[in-house]
Design an enzyme around this catalytic site. Structure first.
Site, PDB file in Angstrom:
ATOM      1  N   GLY A  34       0.800  -1.230   0.000  1.00 49.50           N
ATOM      2  CA  GLY A  34       0.000   0.000   0.000  1.00 49.50           C
ATOM      3  C   GLY A  34       0.825   1.269   0.000  1.00 49.50           C
ATOM      4  N   ARG A  88      -8.228  23.700   7.549  1.00 45.70           N
ATOM      5  CA  ARG A  88      -9.299  24.179   8.430  1.00 45.70           C
ATOM      6  C   ARG A  88      -9.092  23.744   9.875  1.00 45.70           C
ATOM      7  NH1 ARG A  88     -14.650  22.478   5.467  1.00 45.70           N
ATOM      8  NH2 ARG A  88     -13.335  20.734   4.867  1.00 45.70           N
ATOM      9  N   HIS A 121      -8.439  28.856   3.916  1.00 44.95           N
ATOM     10  CA  HIS A 121      -9.585  29.288   4.724  1.00 44.95           C
ATOM     11  C   HIS A 121      -9.200  30.496   5.584  1.00 44.95           C
ATOM     12  CE1 HIS A 121     -13.337  29.116   6.738  1.00 44.95           C
ATOM     13  NE2 HIS A 121     -12.786  28.877   7.902  1.00 44.95           N
ATOM     14  N   LYS A 183     -23.820  32.952   9.557  1.00 49.31           N
ATOM     15  CA  LYS A 183     -23.845  31.484   9.650  1.00 49.31           C
ATOM     16  C   LYS A 183     -23.520  31.000  11.059  1.00 49.31           C
ATOM     17  CE  LYS A 183     -20.610  28.252   7.877  1.00 49.31           C
ATOM     18  NZ  LYS A 183     -19.947  27.712   6.688  1.00 49.31           N
TER      19      LYS A 183
HETATM   20  C1  R5P Z   1     -16.236  27.562   6.447  1.00 50.94           C
HETATM   21  O1  R5P Z   1     -16.453  28.613   7.047  1.00 50.94           O
HETATM   22  C2  R5P Z   1     -15.968  27.527   4.984  1.00 50.94           C
HETATM   23  O2  R5P Z   1     -15.812  28.810   4.453  1.00 50.94           O
HETATM   24  C3  R5P Z   1     -17.059  26.822   4.220  1.00 50.94           C
HETATM   25  O3  R5P Z   1     -18.258  27.589   4.293  1.00 50.94           O
HETATM   26  C4  R5P Z   1     -17.331  25.465   4.787  1.00 50.94           C
HETATM   27  O4  R5P Z   1     -16.161  24.783   5.059  1.00 50.94           O
HETATM   28  C5  R5P Z   1     -18.200  24.664   3.833  1.00 50.94           C
HETATM   29  O5  R5P Z   1     -18.427  23.411   4.387  1.00 50.94           O
HETATM   30  P1  R5P Z   1     -19.707  22.578   4.020  1.00 50.94           P
HETATM   31  O6  R5P Z   1     -19.776  22.489   2.532  1.00 50.94           O
HETATM   32  O7  R5P Z   1     -19.459  21.252   4.667  1.00 50.94           O
HETATM   33  O8  R5P Z   1     -20.904  23.275   4.606  1.00 50.94           O
END
Ligand code: R5P
Length: 281
Positions: A34, A88, A121, A183
């Protein structure tokens, strides 16, 4: 010479054309146990640009191998990580967790003179590298595939953190209003969005985010826009990860089209980040 990782072959070819540099004849193999093997045969020095999106743990190992394969002979190694996996995980969210972005950045730094990464990010992750690192902004490229006749366009980011990306796309498109949703993330696959104050009825909306992972964020935004009477929703993202059922979620929510760059090579990657990267090389 451009040395492509296996997950960045289209972008590497576009970058080679953009820069007028040759593409290395890389070979990828896997041993019976692998383990991976990335080779760069017939390489003779000069500047080497290794281009590898770290979309999986294997891709991380492959990148380290490609860097190591050219390290002694290259006059300079530049590493382009178009999409940086683990970016992230840029802080310790719970006790005992690693700062994974820092761990991988340190490893990548050992095999290169400098690093470029596209729309991470948080640009602060560049500080985790122990060699110079710059963040390339390729968001403006996402205006290219949009129809020229959008009606009273509204460029929206699904959270406040991505509003600069929405502005970049609007600026490149040339006309339109910019706004954002508020959000709250409830879990790794659930988000709650509060719509912006901007009127959306009978307008075309362009949603812009750095990444679509599970598609939860974008599909929720699309649903809100339809509930408020939007004309059509175009979804754009720099990194179209589109994990698991993301594309189905977006289709069910009712998108007109999805556009992404080739930092992650998917069917929706209809615009190349190569010109933006080339400006830094
Ligand atoms: C987080 O703040 C990023 O900007 C994206 O909005 C996020 O990672 C998107 O993730 P998902 O598609 O899982 O909602």
């Amino acid at each position: 010479m451009i040395v492509p990782g296996s997950a960045s072959q289209s972008l590497s070819a576009a970058l080679a054309t953009e820069l007028g540099e040759p593409l290395a004849p890389v070979e990828f193999d896997r041993f019976p146990d692998g383990e991976l093997m990335g080779r760069v045969p017939g390489f003779e020095g000069g500047r080497v640009v290794v281009v590898a999106s770290t979309v999986s743990s294997d891709a991380h190992v492959e990148l380290l191998q490609l860097q190591d394969a050219v390290l002694e002979q290259a006059d300079e190694v530049v590493t382009v990580v178009p999409y940086m996996g683990y970016a992230r995980q840029d802080q310790r969210f719970r006790e005992g967790e690693p700062i994974s972005a820092r761990a991988v950045a340190k490893a990548v730094s050992t095999g290169t003179d400098r690093v470029l990464t596209v729309n991470p990010h948080e640009t602060g992750i560049c500080d985790f590298f122990t060699v110079p690192c710059e963040a390339v902004d390729a968001a403006g490229r996402l205006a290219t595939p949009l129809p020229e006749d959008l009606v009273d366009p509204l460029f929206l980011s699904p959270d406040a953190g991505a509003i600069d990306l929405a502005e970049s796309v609007r600026d490149a498109y040339g006309v339109g209003e910019v706004d954002y949703f508020e959000k709250t993330r409830l879990s790794s696959t659930e988000v709650e969005l509060t719509p912006s104050d901007a009127a959306v009825e009978n307008r075309d909306a362009v949603l812009v985010d750095d990444i679509i992972a599970t598609g939860s964020t974008m599909s929720e935004a699309v649903r809100h826009l339809h509930a408020d009477g939007v004309r059509a929703v175009h979804v754009t993202t720099v990194h179209p990860m589109l994990a698991t059922s993301a594309q189905t979620k977006l289709a069910r929510a009712g998108v007109e089209a999805i556009h992404g760059t080739d930092t992650i090579e998917r069917a929706v990657s209809d615009v190349s980040a190569a010109p933006a990267i080339a400006d830094y090389l």
